[in-house]
Motif scaffolding. Structure first.
Motif, short mmCIF file in Angstrom:
data_model
loop_
_atom_site.label_atom_id
_atom_site.label_comp_id
_atom_site.label_asym_id
_atom_site.label_seq_id
_atom_site.Cartn_x
_atom_site.Cartn_y
_atom_site.Cartn_z
N ASP A 117 -27.17 2.02 20.88
CA ASP A 117 -25.94 1.75 20.13
C ASP A 117 -24.93 2.87 20.40
OD1 ASP A 117 -23.94 1.17 18.33
OD2 ASP A 117 -25.31 0.75 16.67
N LYS A 118 -23.78 2.50 20.96
CA LYS A 118 -22.77 3.50 21.32
C LYS A 118 -22.15 4.17 20.10
CE LYS A 118 -21.52 1.70 25.87
NZ LYS A 118 -22.72 0.85 25.97
N SER A 119 -22.20 3.50 18.96
CA SER A 119 -21.64 4.12 17.75
C SER A 119 -22.45 5.35 17.34
CB SER A 119 -21.61 3.11 16.60
OG SER A 119 -22.92 2.71 16.24
N ASN A 122 -21.30 8.10 19.71
CA ASN A 122 -19.97 8.59 19.32
C ASN A 122 -20.04 9.42 18.04
OD1 ASN A 122 -18.75 7.30 21.51
ND2 ASN A 122 -18.43 5.40 20.36
N ALA A 123 -20.93 9.05 17.13
CA ALA A 123 -21.09 9.83 15.89
C ALA A 123 -21.59 11.24 16.20
CB ALA A 123 -22.06 9.12 14.95
#
Length: 221
Positions: A117-119, A122-123
């Motif tokens: 999951d790219k989120s 990024n987090a």
């Protein structure tokens, strides 16, 4: 099991272990680079890295001879500097197994890394972590199912490598005759009882590796 058979079994495990270490050390960064970086020629690089998966092993072995043979593009310089050639040594068997099995790790690890999951990535960046720290603490741990599966499959493939090994390392008894090469020689000489034993053993070992990979992957879901 006589001494020759024991040597072939030990050599196959030794070659598979050494090539798998090299595969993980080089294949994992390549898989990460292909999965996380967008650049011109990315898919071409993927093709170059994985084409041994579809080429006949003898063709792959031929390319390795062109590169690493005593008169090869790289081999001649190594021989001129050291007086040593990788040809017809167990190191050649490691090189052949490495090249043939590398695509399995690259393909599976790349798919696993791309599925993270790219989120979450990024987090991690938002919290101030560098890309290197994020890869070690977030991306790779979340992709470990594919990485483990690719590693185990690469080890199994390295143990079963025949064509490229025969081309580059030869089939020298007591020196480079891995299990597949020993089976080839035994069958050619009509020694069917020993050939049957080696075939059964190699089949059982390969099945165990596949079973472990499947169980480990399911356990991590």
């Amino acid at each position: 099991m006589d001494e020759a058979a024991f040597f072939s079994i030990r050599l196959s495990l030794q070659v598979a272990a050494a090539s798998t270490v090299l595969i993980v050390l080089t294949g994992l960064p390549i898989a990460y680079f292909l999965a996380r970086k967008d650049f011109r020629g990315r898919e071409l690089l993927d093709v170059i890295c994985t084409i041994p998966l579809v080429l006949p092993p003898t063709v792959t072995g031929y390319y390795l001879i062109i590169l690493f043979g005593r008169n090869g593009f790289l081999g001649k310089h190594l021989y001129a500097l050291t007086g040593w050639s990788i040809m017809f040594t167990w190191y050649a068997a490691v090189l052949a197994s490495y090249v043939v099995a590398l695509p399995l790790l690259i393909k599976t690890a790349r798919a696993a890394i791309e599925s993270v999951d790219k989120s979450l990535i990024n987090a991690s960046y938002t919290l101030g972590h560098s890309e290197f720290d994020t890869a070690l603490k977030v991306t790779l741990p979340l992709a470990k199912r594919g990485i483990v599966a690719g590693t185990v499959l690469s080890f199994a493939r390295a143990m079963g490598e025949f064509g490229a090994t025969l081309m580059l390392a030869g089939n020298l008894p007591g020196k480079t005759n891995t299990m597949p090469l020993a089976i080839y020689s035994l069958a050619g000489n009509g020694e069917w009882s020993q050939a049957n034993f080696m075939v059964l053993l190699l089949t059982v070992l390969s099945g165990i590796f596949l079973y472990v990979a499947n169980r480990y992957s399911k356990r991590l879901i």
